[in-house]
Design an enzyme around this catalytic site. Sequence first.
Site, PDB file in Angstrom:
ATOM      1  N   MET A  96       2.103  10.445   6.521  1.00  0.00           N
ATOM      2  CA  MET A  96       1.669   9.463   5.538  1.00  0.00           C
ATOM      3  C   MET A  96       1.742   8.062   6.108  1.00  0.00           C
ATOM      4  O   MET A  96       2.720   7.676   6.746  1.00  0.00           O
ATOM      5  CB  MET A  96       2.511   9.561   4.273  1.00  0.00           C
ATOM      6  CG  MET A  96       2.157  10.760   3.431  1.00  0.00           C
ATOM      7  SD  MET A  96       2.794  10.631   1.753  1.00  0.00           S
ATOM      8  CE  MET A  96       1.975  12.055   1.026  1.00  0.00           C
ATOM      9  N   GLN A 145       3.366  -9.310  13.458  1.00  0.00           N
ATOM     10  CA  GLN A 145       3.496  -8.027  14.166  1.00  0.00           C
ATOM     11  C   GLN A 145       2.147  -7.357  14.400  1.00  0.00           C
ATOM     12  O   GLN A 145       2.085  -6.222  14.865  1.00  0.00           O
ATOM     13  CB  GLN A 145       4.451  -7.086  13.426  1.00  0.00           C
ATOM     14  CG  GLN A 145       3.973  -6.566  12.086  1.00  0.00           C
ATOM     15  CD  GLN A 145       5.063  -5.815  11.351  1.00  0.00           C
ATOM     16  OE1 GLN A 145       6.037  -6.407  10.884  1.00  0.00           O
ATOM     17  NE2 GLN A 145       4.928  -4.496  11.238  1.00  0.00           N
ATOM     18  N   GLY A 152       5.740   8.503   1.037  1.00  0.00           N
ATOM     19  CA  GLY A 152       6.771   8.270   2.041  1.00  0.00           C
ATOM     20  C   GLY A 152       7.623   7.070   1.691  1.00  0.00           C
ATOM     21  O   GLY A 152       8.863   7.134   1.730  1.00  0.00           O
ATOM     22  N   HIS A 153       6.968   5.973   1.321  1.00  0.00           N
ATOM     23  CA  HIS A 153       7.710   4.791   0.878  1.00  0.00           C
ATOM     24  C   HIS A 153       8.577   5.117  -0.347  1.00  0.00           C
ATOM     25  O   HIS A 153       9.735   4.710  -0.434  1.00  0.00           O
ATOM     26  CB  HIS A 153       6.750   3.662   0.483  1.00  0.00           C
ATOM     27  CG  HIS A 153       5.962   3.088   1.610  1.00  0.00           C
ATOM     28  ND1 HIS A 153       4.594   3.163   1.656  1.00  0.00           N
ATOM     29  CD2 HIS A 153       6.348   2.419   2.725  1.00  0.00           C
ATOM     30  CE1 HIS A 153       4.165   2.556   2.739  1.00  0.00           C
ATOM     31  NE2 HIS A 153       5.192   2.104   3.418  1.00  0.00           N
ATOM     32  N   ALA A 158       0.856  -1.192   0.000  1.00  0.00           N
ATOM     33  CA  ALA A 158       0.000   0.000   0.000  1.00  0.00           C
ATOM     34  C   ALA A 158       0.890   1.239   0.000  1.00  0.00           C
ATOM     35  O   ALA A 158       0.762   2.127   0.840  1.00  0.00           O
ATOM     36  CB  ALA A 158      -0.948  -0.019   1.197  1.00  0.00           C
ATOM     37  N   LEU A 159       1.791   1.270  -0.955  1.00  0.00           N
ATOM     38  CA  LEU A 159       2.851   2.280  -0.973  1.00  0.00           C
ATOM     39  C   LEU A 159       2.304   3.692  -1.177  1.00  0.00           C
ATOM     40  O   LEU A 159       1.375   3.918  -1.948  1.00  0.00           O
ATOM     41  CB  LEU A 159       3.864   1.960  -2.080  1.00  0.00           C
ATOM     42  CG  LEU A 159       4.542   0.585  -2.020  1.00  0.00           C
ATOM     43  CD1 LEU A 159       5.592   0.483  -3.114  1.00  0.00           C
ATOM     44  CD2 LEU A 159       5.153   0.326  -0.659  1.00  0.00           C
ATOM     45  N   SER A 166      -0.107   3.888   5.311  1.00  0.00           N
ATOM     46  CA  SER A 166      -1.012   3.051   4.517  1.00  0.00           C
ATOM     47  C   SER A 166      -2.405   3.034   5.130  1.00  0.00           C
ATOM     48  O   SER A 166      -3.404   2.897   4.416  1.00  0.00           O
ATOM     49  CB  SER A 166      -0.456   1.629   4.427  1.00  0.00           C
ATOM     50  OG  SER A 166       0.825   1.642   3.825  1.00  0.00           O
ATOM     51  N   GLY A 209      11.550   4.621   7.790  1.00  0.00           N
ATOM     52  CA  GLY A 209      11.001   5.946   8.033  1.00  0.00           C
ATOM     53  C   GLY A 209      10.927   6.272   9.522  1.00  0.00           C
ATOM     54  O   GLY A 209      10.716   5.389  10.354  1.00  0.00           O
ATOM     55  N   GLU A 210      11.086   7.536   9.862  1.00  0.00           N
ATOM     56  CA  GLU A 210      11.058   7.968  11.259  1.00  0.00           C
ATOM     57  C   GLU A 210       9.643   8.059  11.825  1.00  0.00           C
ATOM     58  O   GLU A 210       9.494   8.301  13.021  1.00  0.00           O
ATOM     59  CB  GLU A 210      11.773   9.305  11.416  1.00  0.00           C
ATOM     60  CG  GLU A 210      13.283   9.202  11.246  1.00  0.00           C
ATOM     61  CD  GLU A 210      14.003  10.506  11.534  1.00  0.00           C
ATOM     62  OE1 GLU A 210      13.316  11.552  11.652  1.00  0.00           O
ATOM     63  OE2 GLU A 210      15.239  10.482  11.634  1.00  0.00           O
TER      64      GLU A 210
END
Length: 281
Positions: free
Chosen positions: A186, A61, A36-37, A32-33, A188, A149-150
């Site tokens: 951002m 997870q 950000g990805h 679901a890019l 998904s 990503g942070e």
Amino acid sequence: MLIFTEKKLLSSHLLSLQQGNKAIGFVPTMGALHKGHLSLIAKSLHENDTTVVSIFVNPTQFNNKEDLENYPRALDTDVKKIKSLSEEVIVYAPSNEDIYDAEIASQNFNYDGLEFQMEGKHRAGHFDGVGTIVKRLLEIIQPKNAYFGEKDFQQLQIVKILVEKHNLPVTIIGCPIFREENGLAMSSRNERLSSASREKATLIYKTLQEAKKKFKTNSASRTIDFVENTFKKYPEFTLEYFEIAEEETLLPIKRKDKTKKYRGFIAVFIENIRLIDNIAM
């Protein structure tokens, strides 16, 4: 573009690149890019000879079965988005069986206590699932660099500890949060929000920005009170937590120390969809 669904075939292909001293960059995703990805993939393309993107919704997870079932999946659309950056990216889109072999289960990990803070308090077993999949993917792909990503800052710090404890020869690179025009981080999960709630969710980042201002002249407890009281005014939101913690240890702040860096972390529900964000304080 090469798309692999089996780790044996992927490893065989990557081995020839590694023997040629090609630097491999890796971007792990659950698909679901969004932009950000794509920013992580673009950075990897710039800094490495070859880039591998994994697309795998990792069941271990998720502590909420409904969240796992509803997580957006759109491999064809994801591949088109990656192609818009480069046809040379390698995609690894495995099945559960290819990753986990006989049993879909997490390993147990020790992250020096980081796993018990914030997300760890509210999502039992989450970081064991994260560690299991990240370790397996790093062992399969053997990249020189891996990009995270942070927005998931706690996860980023935990992955760094994982790599250090297991002596994995990879550099973990954190990348800034990519935001929508209205400031919403951002994710998904944003795709599951109604247009009205997506706009209302701008309150999250606006509140973080105000909290950062208040923290400069107020105590941590007063800053936390401000955030909690803000969300009480909006019944459509459920604030799960807001914490101010040291960036290095992720331990909750006790007293301000000018020699340390702090970050504010937040988790909020709207339309029963869980959103997280954070900000350097």
